[in-house]
Motif scaffolding. Sequence first.
Motif, PDB file in Angstrom:
ATOM      1  N   TYR A  98      -8.124  -0.139  -0.516  1.00 19.39           N
ATOM      2  CA  TYR A  98      -8.739  -0.119  -1.840  1.00 19.39           C
ATOM      3  C   TYR A  98      -8.230   1.051  -2.676  1.00 19.39           C
ATOM      4  N   VAL A  99      -8.144   2.219  -2.053  1.00 22.20           N
ATOM      5  CA  VAL A  99      -7.759   3.419  -2.801  1.00 22.20           C
ATOM      6  C   VAL A  99      -6.297   3.371  -3.226  1.00 22.20           C
ATOM      7  N   TYR A 100      -5.403   2.940  -2.311  1.00 25.48           N
ATOM      8  CA  TYR A 100      -3.972   3.055  -2.579  1.00 25.48           C
ATOM      9  C   TYR A 100      -3.409   1.898  -3.399  1.00 25.48           C
ATOM     10  N   HIS A 101      -4.095   0.733  -3.429  1.00 29.44           N
ATOM     11  CA  HIS A 101      -3.473  -0.397  -4.119  1.00 29.44           C
ATOM     12  C   HIS A 101      -3.360  -0.147  -5.626  1.00 29.44           C
ATOM     13  N   ILE A 102      -4.282   0.625  -6.189  1.00 32.38           N
ATOM     14  CA  ILE A 102      -4.234   0.878  -7.631  1.00 32.38           C
ATOM     15  C   ILE A 102      -3.070   1.797  -8.006  1.00 32.38           C
ATOM     16  N   PRO A 103      -2.930   2.984  -7.373  1.00 30.51           N
ATOM     17  CA  PRO A 103      -1.767   3.816  -7.723  1.00 30.51           C
ATOM     18  C   PRO A 103      -0.430   3.179  -7.340  1.00 30.51           C
ATOM     19  N   LEU A 104      -0.390   2.410  -6.246  1.00 32.81           N
ATOM     20  CA  LEU A 104       0.862   1.753  -5.870  1.00 32.81           C
ATOM     21  C   LEU A 104       1.275   0.734  -6.933  1.00 32.81           C
ATOM     22  N   LYS A 105       0.320  -0.009  -7.443  1.00 24.86           N
ATOM     23  CA  LYS A 105       0.618  -0.970  -8.516  1.00 24.86           C
ATOM     24  C   LYS A 105       1.099  -0.246  -9.771  1.00 24.86           C
ATOM     25  N   ALA A 106       0.432   0.862 -10.105  1.00 28.58           N
ATOM     26  CA  ALA A 106       0.831   1.616 -11.295  1.00 28.58           C
ATOM     27  C   ALA A 106       2.240   2.185 -11.138  1.00 28.58           C
ATOM     28  N   ILE A 107       2.545   2.727  -9.955  1.00 24.81           N
ATOM     29  CA  ILE A 107       3.879   3.286  -9.714  1.00 24.81           C
ATOM     30  C   ILE A 107       4.931   2.183  -9.774  1.00 24.81           C
ATOM     31  N   TYR A 108       4.609   1.048  -9.186  1.00 20.39           N
ATOM     32  CA  TYR A 108       5.564  -0.072  -9.197  1.00 20.39           C
ATOM     33  C   TYR A 108       5.819  -0.560 -10.628  1.00 20.39           C
ATOM     34  N   ASP A 109       4.739  -0.772 -11.381  1.00 22.43           N
ATOM     35  CA  ASP A 109       4.872  -1.310 -12.742  1.00 22.43           C
ATOM     36  C   ASP A 109       5.518  -0.323 -13.703  1.00 22.43           C
ATOM     37  N   GLU A 110       5.210   0.978 -13.530  1.00 26.28           N
ATOM     38  CA  GLU A 110       5.666   1.973 -14.502  1.00 26.28           C
ATOM     39  C   GLU A 110       6.978   2.651 -14.115  1.00 26.28           C
ATOM     40  N   ARG A 111       7.245   2.765 -12.800  1.00 27.84           N
ATOM     41  CA  ARG A 111       8.391   3.570 -12.366  1.00 27.84           C
ATOM     42  C   ARG A 111       9.481   2.780 -11.646  1.00 27.84           C
ATOM     43  N   ILE A 130       0.952  -6.460  -1.739  1.00 27.93           N
ATOM     44  CA  ILE A 130       0.080  -6.536  -0.564  1.00 27.93           C
ATOM     45  C   ILE A 130       0.746  -5.840   0.618  1.00 27.93           C
ATOM     46  N   GLY A 131       2.028  -6.123   0.833  1.00 29.76           N
ATOM     47  CA  GLY A 131       2.744  -5.491   1.943  1.00 29.76           C
ATOM     48  C   GLY A 131       2.825  -3.984   1.791  1.00 29.76           C
ATOM     49  N   MET A 132       3.166  -3.515   0.591  1.00 27.20           N
ATOM     50  CA  MET A 132       3.234  -2.075   0.338  1.00 27.20           C
ATOM     51  C   MET A 132       1.884  -1.412   0.606  1.00 27.20           C
ATOM     52  N   THR A 133       0.826  -2.047   0.141  1.00 25.22           N
ATOM     53  CA  THR A 133      -0.508  -1.473   0.290  1.00 25.22           C
ATOM     54  C   THR A 133      -0.919  -1.394   1.745  1.00 25.22           C
ATOM     55  N   LEU A 134      -0.673  -2.460   2.519  1.00 24.56           N
ATOM     56  CA  LEU A 134      -1.053  -2.468   3.933  1.00 24.56           C
ATOM     57  C   LEU A 134      -0.272  -1.416   4.716  1.00 24.56           C
ATOM     58  N   ILE A 135       1.004  -1.237   4.387  1.00 29.04           N
ATOM     59  CA  ILE A 135       1.813  -0.226   5.083  1.00 29.04           C
ATOM     60  C   ILE A 135       1.288   1.176   4.805  1.00 29.04           C
ATOM     61  N   VAL A 136       1.050   1.487   3.532  1.00 33.25           N
ATOM     62  CA  VAL A 136       0.571   2.823   3.164  1.00 33.25           C
ATOM     63  C   VAL A 136      -0.830   3.068   3.725  1.00 33.25           C
ATOM     64  N   ALA A 137      -1.710   2.051   3.668  1.00 34.88           N
ATOM     65  CA  ALA A 137      -3.061   2.211   4.200  1.00 34.88           C
ATOM     66  C   ALA A 137      -3.035   2.410   5.703  1.00 34.88           C
ATOM     67  N   SER A 138      -2.119   1.732   6.407  1.00 31.93           N
ATOM     68  CA  SER A 138      -2.001   1.912   7.859  1.00 31.93           C
ATOM     69  C   SER A 138      -1.531   3.319   8.203  1.00 31.93           C
ATOM     70  N   ILE A 139      -0.546   3.801   7.457  1.00 31.61           N
ATOM     71  CA  ILE A 139      -0.072   5.175   7.682  1.00 31.61           C
ATOM     72  C   ILE A 139      -1.204   6.166   7.446  1.00 31.61           C
TER      73      ILE A 139
END
Length: 244
Positions: free
Chosen positions: A163-176, A197-206
Amino acid sequence: CLLIFVPRRWLRAVIAIAILAAPLTRWMDVYLHWDPIYAQCIPLVAFDALGLGALIALHERERGGFSAAMAGSFRWGLVIGTPIAVAGLLVQQIRVADSQLLAHHADWIRPLIYFRRVIVDSALALVGFGLIGLLRRNASSLFAALLRSGPMVYLGLISYGTYVYHIPLKAIYDERLAPYHKWLPREGGVGYFLLLIGMTLIVASISWFAMERPIANWKRRWKTQSVIDAPIQINVDSLMVGKE
């Protein structure tokens, strides 16, 4: 992770503050025009979902189940949250960056922006609170059994990070990333959804294995050691009863 270190007697008050702090932080984001990536990386923006989840866990642990009043709050969470969340989907395409549209229709566009950015996330948190709470209260249902399966249990372990990481990951992907790499999938497609979804699950697992689980294990060991090291007090007078 901060809730782990809160003394139990303060826990309910801290949870209530966390729930209220999330929409307030999102309101400040809109009002002060924070950078999207910076704003979405602030943990406070997701504390309403975290706090409502913690409330379910705390109530069940302390009482061994759910009272009628708590069950009623689950139903009210669905009743209040569902229509607001659905309405939020209808205004999802409005962006604060649409300056030309905002200039011509500020009287009705700006309230919709505040609604979408400030209120809708809390409504989604209420929907999740209601669904999870009712499923926990009716643990014998087929859907509840599905939620106890291995993959779902693992998703539950990393759910906070998801939940926490999917928002900044989406923003980084869309903006950067996406604007500078034309071959990357764009918002609205299946590839875009699966990639995030894949990016979020990887970062959340780490995050779970590198930070959250070690902190939880450390606290568990610390509490166990505190119990072992606690002095044992013996009432000598009670031992003398019957000896006279």
